[in-house]
Design a protein around this motif. Structure first.
Motif, PDB file in Angstrom:
ATOM      1  N   LYS A   1      -6.032   1.862  -0.393  1.00 18.63           N
ATOM      2  CA  LYS A   1      -7.269   1.970   0.361  1.00 18.63           C
ATOM      3  C   LYS A   1      -6.930   2.209   1.828  1.00 18.63           C
ATOM      4  O   LYS A   1      -5.844   1.909   2.286  1.00 18.63           O
ATOM      5  N   GLY A   2      -7.877   2.720   2.573  1.00 21.04           N
ATOM      6  CA  GLY A   2      -7.668   2.958   3.995  1.00 21.04           C
ATOM      7  C   GLY A   2      -7.426   1.662   4.748  1.00 21.04           C
ATOM      8  O   GLY A   2      -7.703   0.575   4.266  1.00 21.04           O
ATOM      9  N   GLY A   3      -6.881   1.789   5.961  1.00 19.48           N
ATOM     10  CA  GLY A   3      -6.653   0.615   6.791  1.00 19.48           C
ATOM     11  C   GLY A   3      -5.465  -0.211   6.363  1.00 19.48           C
ATOM     12  O   GLY A   3      -5.325  -1.352   6.752  1.00 19.48           O
ATOM     13  N   GLY A   4      -4.592   0.338   5.551  1.00 15.88           N
ATOM     14  CA  GLY A   4      -3.408  -0.384   5.127  1.00 15.88           C
ATOM     15  C   GLY A   4      -3.653  -1.377   4.008  1.00 15.88           C
ATOM     16  O   GLY A   4      -2.746  -2.058   3.584  1.00 15.88           O
ATOM     17  N   THR A   5      -4.870  -1.467   3.513  1.00 15.93           N
ATOM     18  CA  THR A   5      -5.173  -2.370   2.410  1.00 15.93           C
ATOM     19  C   THR A   5      -4.807  -1.690   1.100  1.00 15.93           C
ATOM     20  O   THR A   5      -5.106  -0.523   0.901  1.00 15.93           O
ATOM     21  N   LYS A   6      -4.162  -2.440   0.236  1.00 13.01           N
ATOM     22  CA  LYS A   6      -3.813  -1.933  -1.091  1.00 13.01           C
ATOM     23  C   LYS A   6      -4.532  -2.771  -2.123  1.00 13.01           C
ATOM     24  O   LYS A   6      -4.793  -3.949  -1.905  1.00 13.01           O
ATOM     25  N   GLU A   7      -4.843  -2.145  -3.235  1.00 11.05           N
ATOM     26  CA  GLU A   7      -5.614  -2.827  -4.264  1.00 11.05           C
ATOM     27  C   GLU A   7      -5.012  -2.542  -5.630  1.00 11.05           C
ATOM     28  O   GLU A   7      -4.567  -1.427  -5.902  1.00 11.05           O
ATOM     29  N   LEU A   8      -5.013  -3.569  -6.452  1.00  6.71           N
ATOM     30  CA  LEU A   8      -4.575  -3.455  -7.838  1.00  6.71           C
ATOM     31  C   LEU A   8      -5.678  -4.030  -8.709  1.00  6.71           C
ATOM     32  O   LEU A   8      -6.129  -5.157  -8.486  1.00  6.71           O
ATOM     33  N   VAL A   9      -6.136  -3.250  -9.665  1.00  6.29           N
ATOM     34  CA  VAL A   9      -7.143  -3.704 -10.619  1.00  6.29           C
ATOM     35  C   VAL A   9      -6.524  -3.561 -11.998  1.00  6.29           C
ATOM     36  O   VAL A   9      -6.051  -2.486 -12.367  1.00  6.29           O
ATOM     37  N   LEU A  10      -6.491  -4.663 -12.742  1.00  2.97           N
ATOM     38  CA  LEU A  10      -5.874  -4.635 -14.058  1.00  2.97           C
ATOM     39  C   LEU A  10      -6.488  -5.690 -14.947  1.00  2.97           C
ATOM     40  O   LEU A  10      -7.216  -6.572 -14.470  1.00  2.97           O
ATOM     41  N   ASP A  11      -6.218  -5.585 -16.239  1.00  2.00           N
ATOM     42  CA  ASP A  11      -6.706  -6.590 -17.169  1.00  2.00           C
ATOM     43  C   ASP A  11      -6.111  -7.946 -16.802  1.00  2.00           C
ATOM     44  O   ASP A  11      -4.921  -8.051 -16.499  1.00  2.00           O
ATOM     45  N   ALA A  12      -6.945  -8.956 -16.818  1.00  2.00           N
ATOM     46  CA  ALA A  12      -6.508 -10.307 -16.469  1.00  2.00           C
ATOM     47  C   ALA A  12      -5.854 -10.954 -17.687  1.00  2.00           C
ATOM     48  O   ALA A  12      -6.428 -11.813 -18.346  1.00  2.00           O
ATOM     49  N   THR A  13      -4.637 -10.500 -17.993  1.00  2.00           N
ATOM     50  CA  THR A  13      -3.872 -11.070 -19.100  1.00  2.00           C
ATOM     51  C   THR A  13      -2.491 -11.459 -18.593  1.00  2.00           C
ATOM     52  O   THR A  13      -1.966 -10.840 -17.653  1.00  2.00           O
ATOM     53  N   LEU A  14      -1.913 -12.451 -19.208  1.00  2.00           N
ATOM     54  CA  LEU A  14      -0.578 -12.899 -18.795  1.00  2.00           C
ATOM     55  C   LEU A  14       0.453 -11.786 -18.942  1.00  2.00           C
ATOM     56  O   LEU A  14       1.437 -11.752 -18.206  1.00  2.00           O
ATOM     57  N   GLY A  15       0.214 -10.857 -19.845  1.00  2.00           N
ATOM     58  CA  GLY A  15       1.115  -9.735 -20.026  1.00  2.00           C
ATOM     59  C   GLY A  15       1.195  -8.821 -18.811  1.00  2.00           C
ATOM     60  O   GLY A  15       2.123  -8.021 -18.696  1.00  2.00           O
ATOM     61  N   ASN A  16       0.248  -8.932 -17.904  1.00  2.00           N
ATOM     62  CA  ASN A  16       0.239  -8.105 -16.701  1.00  2.00           C
ATOM     63  C   ASN A  16       0.829  -8.806 -15.480  1.00  2.00           C
ATOM     64  O   ASN A  16       0.783  -8.265 -14.372  1.00  2.00           O
ATOM     65  N   LEU A  17       1.409  -9.984 -15.680  1.00  2.00           N
ATOM     66  CA  LEU A  17       2.005 -10.703 -14.554  1.00  2.00           C
ATOM     67  C   LEU A  17       3.117  -9.891 -13.890  1.00  2.00           C
ATOM     68  O   LEU A  17       3.231  -9.873 -12.668  1.00  2.00           O
ATOM     69  N   THR A  18       3.908  -9.190 -14.666  1.00  2.00           N
ATOM     70  CA  THR A  18       4.975  -8.364 -14.094  1.00  2.00           C
ATOM     71  C   THR A  18       4.396  -7.279 -13.190  1.00  2.00           C
ATOM     72  O   THR A  18       4.936  -7.007 -12.121  1.00  2.00           O
TER      73      THR A  18
END
Length: 83
Positions: free
Chosen positions: A9-26
């Motif tokens: 995102k603009g302004g140096g902000t980064k975003e991650l959207v993902l399924d809220a599962t323990l498998g996505n911890l990595t």
């Protein structure tokens, strides 16, 4: 399901959207590592942030949606030197 990719995102902000599962911890850890690699954050600060983000994500993945599936939205911005 394939893990979502970070969007920038603009302004140096980064975003991650993902399924809220323990498998996505990595994927969450990789997102944070990539963000911190762009800074000169001291090791102590990096370790503290890694622990906090992991704890929050694990709680979301474990308890936020009960038996249903949901998303986790992670936004981050680093102001270098503001530690």
């Amino acid at each position: 399901m394939e893990k979502d990719k970070p969007s920038h995102k603009g302004g140096g902000t980064k975003e991650l959207v993902l399924d809220a599962t323990l498998g996505n911890l990595t994927a969450v850890n990789n997102f944070l590592d990539a963000l911190l690699d762009e800074t000169s954050a001291p090791t102590k600060v990096r370790l503290q942030l890694e622990l906090v983000v992991e704890e929050i994500f694990v709680n979301i993945a474990s308890y936020a949606y009960g038996e249903k599936e949901g998303k986790a939205h992670i936004k981050a911005r680093v102001d270098d030197g503001a530690y």
